[in-house]
Scaffold this motif. Structure first.
Motif, PDB file in Angstrom:
ATOM      1  N   ASP A  68      50.013 -47.483 111.526  1.00 42.92           N
ATOM      2  CA  ASP A  68      50.548 -48.822 111.795  1.00 42.92           C
ATOM      3  C   ASP A  68      51.844 -48.748 112.596  1.00 42.92           C
ATOM      4  OD1 ASP A  68      48.502 -50.200 110.599  1.00 42.92           O
ATOM      5  OD2 ASP A  68      49.484 -50.389 108.654  1.00 42.92           O
ATOM      6  N   LEU A  69      52.710 -47.803 112.229  1.00 42.44           N
ATOM      7  CA  LEU A  69      53.949 -47.618 112.984  1.00 42.44           C
ATOM      8  C   LEU A  69      53.651 -47.263 114.442  1.00 42.44           C
ATOM      9  CD1 LEU A  69      56.242 -45.615 110.514  1.00 42.44           C
ATOM     10  CD2 LEU A  69      56.632 -47.912 111.396  1.00 42.44           C
ATOM     11  N   GLY A  70      52.650 -46.417 114.628  1.00 43.85           N
ATOM     12  CA  GLY A  70      52.284 -46.032 115.986  1.00 43.85           C
ATOM     13  C   GLY A  70      51.733 -47.181 116.790  1.00 43.85           C
ATOM     14  N   SER A  71      50.821 -47.965 116.191  1.00 43.82           N
ATOM     15  CA  SER A  71      50.160 -49.036 116.946  1.00 43.82           C
ATOM     16  C   SER A  71      51.135 -50.122 117.385  1.00 43.82           C
ATOM     17  CB  SER A  71      49.017 -49.653 116.115  1.00 43.82           C
ATOM     18  OG  SER A  71      49.523 -50.313 114.972  1.00 43.82           O
ATOM     19  N   ILE A  72      52.061 -50.499 116.497  1.00 40.46           N
ATOM     20  CA  ILE A  72      52.997 -51.571 116.871  1.00 40.46           C
ATOM     21  C   ILE A  72      54.075 -51.044 117.821  1.00 40.46           C
ATOM     22  CG2 ILE A  72      54.687 -51.324 114.995  1.00 40.46           C
ATOM     23  CD1 ILE A  72      54.598 -54.426 114.794  1.00 40.46           C
ATOM     24  N   SER A  73      54.363 -49.734 117.761  1.00 40.56           N
ATOM     25  CA  SER A  73      55.362 -49.148 118.662  1.00 40.56           C
ATOM     26  C   SER A  73      54.839 -48.984 120.081  1.00 40.56           C
ATOM     27  CB  SER A  73      55.823 -47.783 118.132  1.00 40.56           C
ATOM     28  OG  SER A  73      56.460 -47.920 116.882  1.00 40.56           O
ATOM     29  N   VAL A  74      53.525 -49.036 120.250  1.00 42.78           N
ATOM     30  CA  VAL A  74      52.929 -48.920 121.579  1.00 42.78           C
ATOM     31  C   VAL A  74      53.068 -50.221 122.367  1.00 42.78           C
ATOM     32  CG1 VAL A  74      50.725 -48.647 122.800  1.00 42.78           C
ATOM     33  CG2 VAL A  74      51.307 -47.102 120.943  1.00 42.78           C
ATOM     34  N   THR A  75      53.007 -51.358 121.680  1.00 41.00           N
ATOM     35  CA  THR A  75      52.950 -52.650 122.377  1.00 41.00           C
ATOM     36  C   THR A  75      54.277 -53.415 122.372  1.00 41.00           C
ATOM     37  OG1 THR A  75      52.156 -53.700 120.336  1.00 41.00           O
ATOM     38  CG2 THR A  75      50.495 -52.920 121.901  1.00 41.00           C
ATOM     39  N   PHE A 100      45.449 -45.670 125.848  1.00 44.15           N
ATOM     40  CA  PHE A 100      45.038 -44.499 125.054  1.00 44.15           C
ATOM     41  C   PHE A 100      45.654 -44.531 123.661  1.00 44.15           C
ATOM     42  CE2 PHE A 100      45.825 -40.224 123.444  1.00 44.15           C
ATOM     43  CZ  PHE A 100      44.540 -39.695 123.469  1.00 44.15           C
ATOM     44  N   LEU A 101      46.978 -44.737 123.592  1.00 48.90           N
ATOM     45  CA  LEU A 101      47.652 -44.700 122.300  1.00 48.90           C
ATOM     46  C   LEU A 101      47.241 -45.864 121.413  1.00 48.90           C
ATOM     47  CD1 LEU A 101      51.248 -43.589 123.351  1.00 48.90           C
ATOM     48  CD2 LEU A 101      49.481 -42.221 122.230  1.00 48.90           C
ATOM     49  N   PHE A 102      47.095 -47.045 122.005  1.00 47.93           N
ATOM     50  CA  PHE A 102      46.740 -48.212 121.198  1.00 47.93           C
ATOM     51  C   PHE A 102      45.339 -48.067 120.607  1.00 47.93           C
ATOM     52  CE2 PHE A 102      45.100 -52.577 120.671  1.00 47.93           C
ATOM     53  CZ  PHE A 102      46.024 -53.021 119.741  1.00 47.93           C
ATOM     54  N   ILE A 103      44.374 -47.661 121.434  1.00 51.37           N
ATOM     55  CA  ILE A 103      43.012 -47.461 120.934  1.00 51.37           C
ATOM     56  C   ILE A 103      42.987 -46.347 119.887  1.00 51.37           C
ATOM     57  CG2 ILE A 103      40.662 -46.765 121.547  1.00 51.37           C
ATOM     58  CD1 ILE A 103      41.328 -49.569 122.399  1.00 51.37           C
ATOM     59  N   PHE A 104      43.776 -45.305 120.111  1.00 53.24           N
ATOM     60  CA  PHE A 104      43.851 -44.202 119.156  1.00 53.24           C
ATOM     61  C   PHE A 104      44.323 -44.685 117.786  1.00 53.24           C
ATOM     62  CE2 PHE A 104      47.018 -41.012 117.482  1.00 53.24           C
ATOM     63  CZ  PHE A 104      46.097 -40.272 116.761  1.00 53.24           C
ATOM     64  N   PHE A 105      45.415 -45.445 117.758  1.00 55.40           N
ATOM     65  CA  PHE A 105      45.967 -45.899 116.482  1.00 55.40           C
ATOM     66  C   PHE A 105      45.084 -46.955 115.824  1.00 55.40           C
ATOM     67  CE2 PHE A 105      50.100 -44.421 118.414  1.00 55.40           C
ATOM     68  CZ  PHE A 105      50.300 -43.384 117.505  1.00 55.40           C
ATOM     69  N   ILE A 106      44.537 -47.881 116.606  1.00 53.68           N
ATOM     70  CA  ILE A 106      43.703 -48.938 116.035  1.00 53.68           C
ATOM     71  C   ILE A 106      42.388 -48.367 115.492  1.00 53.68           C
ATOM     72  CG2 ILE A 106      42.301 -50.960 116.622  1.00 53.68           C
ATOM     73  CD1 ILE A 106      45.143 -51.687 116.156  1.00 53.68           C
ATOM     74  N   VAL A 146      39.846 -38.391 110.597  1.00 52.30           N
ATOM     75  CA  VAL A 146      40.279 -39.696 111.116  1.00 52.30           C
ATOM     76  C   VAL A 146      41.109 -39.524 112.379  1.00 52.30           C
ATOM     77  CG1 VAL A 146      41.841 -41.637 110.656  1.00 52.30           C
ATOM     78  CG2 VAL A 146      40.171 -40.958 108.922  1.00 52.30           C
ATOM     79  N   TRP A 147      42.094 -38.622 112.339  1.00 50.87           N
ATOM     80  CA  TRP A 147      42.986 -38.431 113.492  1.00 50.87           C
ATOM     81  C   TRP A 147      42.241 -37.830 114.683  1.00 50.87           C
ATOM     82  CZ3 TRP A 147      48.144 -39.907 113.774  1.00 50.87           C
ATOM     83  CH2 TRP A 147      48.701 -40.394 112.583  1.00 50.87           C
ATOM     84  N   ILE A 148      41.383 -36.849 114.425  1.00 52.41           N
ATOM     85  CA  ILE A 148      40.650 -36.210 115.529  1.00 52.41           C
ATOM     86  C   ILE A 148      39.645 -37.175 116.148  1.00 52.41           C
ATOM     87  CG2 ILE A 148      39.000 -34.372 116.090  1.00 52.41           C
ATOM     88  CD1 ILE A 148      40.392 -32.679 113.911  1.00 52.41           C
ATOM     89  N   SER A 149      38.927 -37.924 115.305  1.00 46.16           N
ATOM     90  CA  SER A 149      37.961 -38.893 115.832  1.00 46.16           C
ATOM     91  C   SER A 149      38.665 -39.990 116.624  1.00 46.16           C
ATOM     92  CB  SER A 149      37.133 -39.504 114.698  1.00 46.16           C
ATOM     93  OG  SER A 149      37.961 -40.223 113.794  1.00 46.16           O
ATOM     94  N   GLY A 150      39.880 -40.368 116.187  1.00 49.09           N
ATOM     95  CA  GLY A 150      40.652 -41.371 116.924  1.00 49.09           C
ATOM     96  C   GLY A 150      41.015 -40.889 118.317  1.00 49.09           C
ATOM     97  N   ILE A 151      41.395 -39.606 118.425  1.00 48.24           N
ATOM     98  CA  ILE A 151      41.737 -39.031 119.736  1.00 48.24           C
ATOM     99  C   ILE A 151      40.511 -39.013 120.650  1.00 48.24           C
ATOM    100  CG2 ILE A 151      42.411 -36.896 120.906  1.00 48.24           C
ATOM    101  CD1 ILE A 151      44.221 -36.297 118.500  1.00 48.24           C
ATOM    102  N   LEU A 152      39.378 -38.551 120.123  1.00 48.45           N
ATOM    103  CA  LEU A 152      38.152 -38.463 120.936  1.00 48.45           C
ATOM    104  C   LEU A 152      37.672 -39.849 121.348  1.00 48.45           C
ATOM    105  CD1 LEU A 152      36.233 -35.685 118.953  1.00 48.45           C
ATOM    106  CD2 LEU A 152      37.536 -35.433 121.077  1.00 48.45           C
ATOM    107  N   TYR A 276      45.673 -59.115 116.024  1.00 49.76           N
ATOM    108  CA  TYR A 276      45.153 -57.799 115.632  1.00 49.76           C
ATOM    109  C   TYR A 276      46.060 -56.632 116.014  1.00 49.76           C
ATOM    110  CZ  TYR A 276      43.360 -56.155 120.210  1.00 49.76           C
ATOM    111  OH  TYR A 276      43.241 -55.701 121.502  1.00 49.76           O
ATOM    112  N   SER A 277      47.029 -56.857 116.907  1.00 49.31           N
ATOM    113  CA  SER A 277      47.917 -55.755 117.306  1.00 49.31           C
ATOM    114  C   SER A 277      49.269 -55.795 116.596  1.00 49.31           C
ATOM    115  CB  SER A 277      48.146 -55.786 118.825  1.00 49.31           C
ATOM    116  OG  SER A 277      48.870 -56.941 119.203  1.00 49.31           O
ATOM    117  N   VAL A 278      49.710 -56.969 116.185  1.00 43.20           N
ATOM    118  CA  VAL A 278      51.047 -57.125 115.600  1.00 43.20           C
ATOM    119  C   VAL A 278      50.994 -57.442 114.106  1.00 43.20           C
ATOM    120  CG1 VAL A 278      53.173 -58.486 115.674  1.00 43.20           C
ATOM    121  CG2 VAL A 278      52.023 -57.869 117.808  1.00 43.20           C
TER     122      VAL A 278
END
Length: 318
Positions: A68-75, A100-106, A146-152, A276-278
């Motif tokens: 969550d910290l990552g996703s909101i820090s991207v936008t 890339f980062l937003f899709i990864f975190f979401i 979860v983290w690896i699948s998010g990156i791919l 959905y992003s904030v």
């Protein structure tokens, strides 16, 4: 005909062209960002310092707070910077990074919520096997998955999105680089790869959603068989925050990615983007701290200890 090689920057959608309103939006976004930052950091700290919360459910909750910290820090920070500088631009490489980062975190959020549903199912439906199934090694493997699948997953979407040619200008009708809005700028015959990726994503997301629903059907059946009201209430209290968080993320995301976007800038698209992003990164710590007695107690002790130390230092200095 222009193509992607001629696009050096994108123009993001602003909330207003009036400078005073831009400052107001900056202040609102700043408050929202600080609330999300403090709330998620408190959750992470409280769980890390309280050994009673070193269980699979709270281990996954820490991962959720990090995502969550990552996703909101991207936008949010980029949007606030644009407000202050009275600009709407984001570089081409910056847009790629943001996507890339937003899709990864979401996507990581969604995958983790699926894992958390499985965790609750085992805890309530098979309590005698819980420690064996959800052991330390299994939890670490699930989190790593979860983290690896998010990156791919993010790499697939980002690559297929920016392989397309942009013939519709460079104005993105959203306050951040969002794939559905970028596809509106694509040439009519060049977005096939990303359309295929979205169809694949829809099937994958539907599978996760069905898994969550089936898990909760099993959970509710098990809870209704609990003889005591106190036992049923305790079981529901661990599930309701998770269900609420799933709803906050999934419902707006369906509108953003599966409902066709309007051809021009739309207030509804902007609202859905914010929802959905904030909203989830802000609300998740509040939901878990309000509905979960153990987290609430740990946070109270953490805040109380911090205030005690502050007062003790103040008295010492006097």
């Amino acid at each position: 005909m222009s193509n992607q090689s001629t696009v050096t920057e994108f123009l993001l959608l602003g909330f207003s062209d009036i400078w005073e309103l831009q400052i107001l939006h900056f202040v609102v976004f700043l408050v929202i960002y600080l609330v999300a930052l403090v709330g998620n950091l408190l959750i992470i700290t409280a769980i890390a310092l309280d050994h009673h919360l070193h269980t699979p459910m709270y281990f996954f909750l820490v991962n959720l707070s990090i995502l969550d910290l990552g996703s909101i820090s991207v936008t949010i920070p980029k949007s606030m910077a644009n407000f202050l500088m009275n600009t709407r631009s984001i570089s081409y490489s910056g847009c790629i990074t943001q996507v890339f980062l937003f899709i990864f975190f979401i996507s990581g959020d969604y995958a983790l919520l699926t894992v958390m549903a499985y965790d609750r199912q085992i805890a309530i439906c098979q309590p005698l096997h819980y420690e064996r199934v959800m052991n330390r090694k299994a939890c670490v493997q699930m989190a790593a998955g979860v983290w690896i699948s998010g990156i791919l997953y993010s790499a697939m979407h980002t690559g297929s999105t920016f392989m397309i040619s942009f013939c519709g200008g460079n104005v993105v009708d959203q306050f951040f680089c969002e794939i559905p809005q970028l596809l509106k700028l694509a040439c009519s015959d060049s977005d096939v790869s990303e359309t295929g990726a979205i169809v694949f994503s829809a099937c994958l997301s539907l599978s996760c959603f069905v898994f969550i629903i089936v898990s909760y059907i099993q959970i509710f059946k098990a809870v209704l068989r609990i003889p005591s009201d106190q036992g049923r209430h305790k079981a529901f209290s661990t599930c309701l925050p998770h269900l609420t968080v799933v709803s906050l993320l999934v419902c707006p995301s369906i509108f953003a990615y599966l409902i066709p976007t309007s051809s021009s800038a739309s207030g509804l698209d902007l609202l859905v983007g914010v929802l959905y992003s904030v909203v989830p990164p802000v609300m998740n710590p509040i939901i878990y701290s309000m509905r979960n007695r153990e987290v609430k107690g740990s946070l109270s002790k953490l805040i109380g200890w911090s205030l005690f130390r502050k007062n003790k230092i103040s008295i010492f200095l006097l």
